[in-house]
Motif scaffolding. Sequence first.
Motif, PDB file in Angstrom:
ATOM      1  N   ALA A 179       1.172  11.856 -11.256  1.00  0.00           N
ATOM      2  CA  ALA A 179       2.072  10.909 -11.901  1.00  0.00           C
ATOM      3  C   ALA A 179       2.041   9.607 -11.119  1.00  0.00           C
ATOM      4  CB  ALA A 179       3.479  11.467 -11.908  1.00  0.00           C
ATOM      5  N   LYS A 180       2.204   8.517 -11.810  1.00  0.00           N
ATOM      6  CA  LYS A 180       2.196   7.212 -11.157  1.00  0.00           C
ATOM      7  C   LYS A 180       3.422   7.038 -10.276  1.00  0.00           C
ATOM      8  CE  LYS A 180       0.759   3.114 -10.328  1.00  0.00           C
ATOM      9  NZ  LYS A 180      -0.316   3.111  -9.310  1.00  0.00           N
TER      10      LYS A 180
ATOM     11  N   CYS B 236       5.109   7.573   0.942  1.00  0.00           N
ATOM     12  CA  CYS B 236       4.373   8.736   0.441  1.00  0.00           C
ATOM     13  C   CYS B 236       3.015   8.246  -0.083  1.00  0.00           C
ATOM     14  CB  CYS B 236       5.076   9.366  -0.768  1.00  0.00           C
ATOM     15  SG  CYS B 236       6.755   9.871  -0.466  1.00  0.00           S
TER      16      CYS B 236
ATOM     17  N   SER C  24       6.858   1.313  -0.848  1.00  0.00           N
ATOM     18  CA  SER C  24       6.682   2.019  -2.120  1.00  0.00           C
ATOM     19  C   SER C  24       6.251   1.044  -3.206  1.00  0.00           C
ATOM     20  CB  SER C  24       8.002   2.679  -2.524  1.00  0.00           C
ATOM     21  OG  SER C  24       7.918   3.199  -3.821  1.00  0.00           O
ATOM     22  N   GLN C  25       5.121   1.324  -3.827  1.00  0.00           N
ATOM     23  CA  GLN C  25       4.668   0.488  -4.941  1.00  0.00           C
ATOM     24  C   GLN C  25       5.743   0.436  -6.016  1.00  0.00           C
ATOM     25  OE1 GLN C  25       3.587  -0.734  -8.567  1.00  0.00           O
ATOM     26  NE2 GLN C  25       3.587   1.493  -8.454  1.00  0.00           N
ATOM     27  N   SER C  26       6.129   1.620  -6.496  1.00  0.00           N
ATOM     28  CA  SER C  26       7.044   1.693  -7.641  1.00  0.00           C
ATOM     29  C   SER C  26       8.478   1.354  -7.254  1.00  0.00           C
ATOM     30  CB  SER C  26       7.027   3.108  -8.208  1.00  0.00           C
ATOM     31  OG  SER C  26       7.473   4.018  -7.208  1.00  0.00           O
TER      32      SER C  26
ATOM     33  N   THR D 203      10.032   6.172  -5.888  1.00  0.00           N
ATOM     34  CA  THR D 203       9.630   7.499  -5.417  1.00  0.00           C
ATOM     35  C   THR D 203      10.840   8.225  -4.833  1.00  0.00           C
ATOM     36  OG1 THR D 203       7.434   6.682  -5.037  1.00  0.00           O
ATOM     37  CG2 THR D 203       8.016   8.707  -3.888  1.00  0.00           C
TER      38      THR D 203
ATOM     39  N   THR E 281      -0.501   6.875  -1.066  1.00  0.00           N
ATOM     40  CA  THR E 281      -1.258   5.708  -0.626  1.00  0.00           C
ATOM     41  C   THR E 281      -0.396   4.777   0.219  1.00  0.00           C
ATOM     42  OG1 THR E 281      -2.846   5.774  -2.420  1.00  0.00           O
ATOM     43  CG2 THR E 281      -2.337   3.604  -1.542  1.00  0.00           C
ATOM     44  N   SER E 282       0.871   4.651  -0.145  1.00  0.00           N
ATOM     45  CA  SER E 282       1.758   3.769   0.628  1.00  0.00           C
ATOM     46  C   SER E 282       1.890   4.267   2.060  1.00  0.00           C
ATOM     47  CB  SER E 282       3.143   3.701  -0.024  1.00  0.00           C
ATOM     48  OG  SER E 282       3.029   3.184  -1.322  1.00  0.00           O
TER      49      SER E 282
ATOM     50  N   VAL F 150      -3.177   5.316 -12.242  1.00  0.00           N
ATOM     51  CA  VAL F 150      -2.387   6.193 -11.370  1.00  0.00           C
ATOM     52  C   VAL F 150      -2.856   6.075  -9.928  1.00  0.00           C
ATOM     53  CG1 VAL F 150      -1.969   8.628 -10.823  1.00  0.00           C
ATOM     54  CG2 VAL F 150      -1.604   7.794 -13.133  1.00  0.00           C
TER      55      VAL F 150
ATOM     56  N   VAL G 157       6.616   9.144  -8.804  1.00  0.00           N
ATOM     57  CA  VAL G 157       7.116  10.513  -8.664  1.00  0.00           C
ATOM     58  C   VAL G 157       8.629  10.466  -8.429  1.00  0.00           C
ATOM     59  CG1 VAL G 157       6.896  12.673  -7.393  1.00  0.00           C
ATOM     60  CG2 VAL G 157       4.885  11.289  -7.857  1.00  0.00           C
TER      61      VAL G 157
ATOM     62  N   SER H 137      -3.659   4.287  -6.842  1.00  0.00           N
ATOM     63  CA  SER H 137      -3.198   2.979  -6.375  1.00  0.00           C
ATOM     64  C   SER H 137      -4.331   2.206  -5.691  1.00  0.00           C
ATOM     65  CB  SER H 137      -2.066   3.238  -5.388  1.00  0.00           C
ATOM     66  OG  SER H 137      -1.404   2.055  -5.100  1.00  0.00           O
TER      67      SER H 137
HETATM   68  C1  G6P Z   1       2.237   9.007  -6.476  1.00  0.00           C
HETATM   69  C2  G6P Z   1       1.109   8.101  -6.931  1.00  0.00           C
HETATM   70  C3  G6P Z   1       0.398   7.520  -5.718  1.00  0.00           C
HETATM   71  C4  G6P Z   1       1.398   6.797  -4.824  1.00  0.00           C
HETATM   72  C5  G6P Z   1       2.556   7.709  -4.431  1.00  0.00           C
HETATM   73  C6  G6P Z   1       3.672   6.920  -3.767  1.00  0.00           C
HETATM   74  O1  G6P Z   1       1.709  10.133  -5.858  1.00  0.00           O
HETATM   75  O2  G6P Z   1       0.196   8.809  -7.736  1.00  0.00           O
HETATM   76  O3  G6P Z   1      -0.595   6.609  -6.135  1.00  0.00           O
HETATM   77  O4  G6P Z   1       0.742   6.340  -3.684  1.00  0.00           O
HETATM   78  O5  G6P Z   1       3.118   8.322  -5.589  1.00  0.00           O
HETATM   79  O6  G6P Z   1       4.185   6.015  -4.707  1.00  0.00           O
HETATM   80  P1  G6P Z   1       4.974   4.703  -4.376  1.00  0.00           P
HETATM   81  O7  G6P Z   1       5.315   4.118  -5.717  1.00  0.00           O
HETATM   82  O8  G6P Z   1       6.187   5.116  -3.607  1.00  0.00           O
HETATM   83  O9  G6P Z   1       4.090   3.825  -3.576  1.00  0.00           O
END
Ligand code: G6P
Length: 608
Positions: free
Chosen positions: A602-603, A301, A348-350, A353, A303-304, A399, A605, A401
């Motif tokens: 949100a950073k 989702c 996914s960064q986080s 998601t 930026t990823s 937030v 989601v 990325s």
């Molecule tokens: C949110 C963040 C974005 C990020 C996206 C996917 O919308 O604000 O910066 O790219 O989630 O997050 P992830 O952690 O899965 O890369």
Amino acid sequence: MCGIIGYVGPRPCREILVDGLKRLEYRGYDSAGIALITDEGLAIRKDAGRISVLEGILEEDPIEGIVGIAHTRWATHGIPTQRNAHPHTDGKHHFAIVHNGIIENYSALKARLERNGSRFETDTDTEVLVHLLAKSWNGNLEESVATALKAVDGTFGIAVVSDLDPGKVIGARRGSPLVVGIGSDEYFLASDVSAILSHTKHVVYLDDGEMVVLTRDGYRTQTLDEVAVVKAVEEITWELSQIEKSGFPHFMLKEIFEQPRALMDAFRGRIDPGTGETRLGGLNLSADQIKRFDRIVLLACGTSWHAALIGEYMLEEICRIPVEVEYASEFRYRKPVIDDRSLVIAISQSGETADTLAALREAKKRGARVLGICNVVGSTIARESDGGIYTHAGPEIGVASTKAFTTQLAVLVVLTVHLARLRGQAIAAGNALVRALVGLPSLVERCLEGSERIREIAEVYHKHNNFLYLGRGYNFPVALEGALKLKEISYIHAEGYPAAEMKHGPIALIDQNMPVVFICTRDSAYEKILHNMEEVRSRKGRIIAVATEGDDALEAKADHLIYIPQTLDPLIGLLSVIPLQLLAYHMAVRRGCNVDQPRNLAKSVTVE
Ligand code: G6P
């Protein structure tokens, strides 16, 4: 998105909890609150707005205790108001609960509870939990929480305290992350390790369907069905300094400037520039398995997802294997054709998601082998994947990325070369990519030197309300990412397009008031994009061009030029995105926007 912190120990914890909330601010929120077990019983303070509003309330009307929970809320059900802020309590004011996630059957539960005499005071889905808990009360907090949760459909990460069982914090999760922090004689609960990193680096990650009981004497983990589970204690490798601004005015700028180092960390130990060999120990895939895959599906989702698009171009070009990129939110519901010959990669960064996690689970259910490319170590996606690669970008707090994106690209390059080698393909091209990748961090440094020049461009354009970003080939996803950065943090409407598609619609928008950002580097798409630039010029559009150093020919065509160094086509996004990150940053600062915590975003989601 919502944040949770809880504490049990010998110290008065009001300040510990409020400081923890501040560390969670970056996730995005609109209300904040705290519940403590005081000498007089349960006490709650909360309000809509920033944490400073809560601090003001606590100053005027102080409370203190050694057991407590606190929350930052990002509204889903019910607008941000004092009443809707967490913690929520029952009619008799004995239980307090904070909740991340969504209770899907809350309307039915609420109607049932109301028929049985509960009186609701908020518009939230969470309030049903606390009424259920009060109705389930049997003198033991963890048992009553477990009973209450049995009635619930949906997702939750919760923390609960009660003055009827005053020495405990109970945590429980299904679909929303929770981590236990182990201090010396004190214990923490949090939705995100940054909230507790200043107190301890020893943590236990709860899995879905688990709960934890924290007391001053220790912690106990069990399933929601109350079967004991023994969990490994893990050590966080992030340093506190990494989640602080270190002299930069904003986390986003710090993270943009951290990219040379972050990139180095992303490929360190994974490539050998001498031989072109790659090492990805965490993939858990044999060469035979890799040869069996007949396609790759990338799920992500935001930026990823843009990183995934570049991954698609690379994997198809170098590995010659069909690749699809899917929005995780669409994939999870659209009955995709996936089987055991599909390699599915969730990016996914986080690693939390909700849509990406659900899509990953869907792919697994359909028999696919699933890899995770995540930044946050120990995150749910990382743990639920069959194997994967950490990006090692370090904590990303802004937030919007930035370094997460470029490290995802670096890891995708290594993965591409790795898969190609194991499939016996494109060895020379792979070797060249590996050698070029090693030189990338210093080229990124050169891109960063353009920051002041980009600030001047932002000075000229900060009052414009529409932007178009155009790129071709590997720079098309970069155009999407540049436009996303601008809208996220400066609230300017921006669209990214494949440059050649402009004539099928967006060209109607071009006039002297429409700035167009062309990503027009000396790559295989260069000649083509020059024609598109002419089309914009002849309609008096204003052109900001990201171009390759030494390309003087563009001086006559563009109103503003930003030069970046030359590199191989598949790597160009790692450089061309840097000026676009900086442009969005300087525009947002010039417009007085809250760069690190843009409105409504949100950073991480963690709801659908
Ligand atoms: C949110 C963040 C974005 C990020 C996206 C996917 O919308 O604000 O910066 O790219 O989630 O997050 P992830 O952690 O899965 O890369």
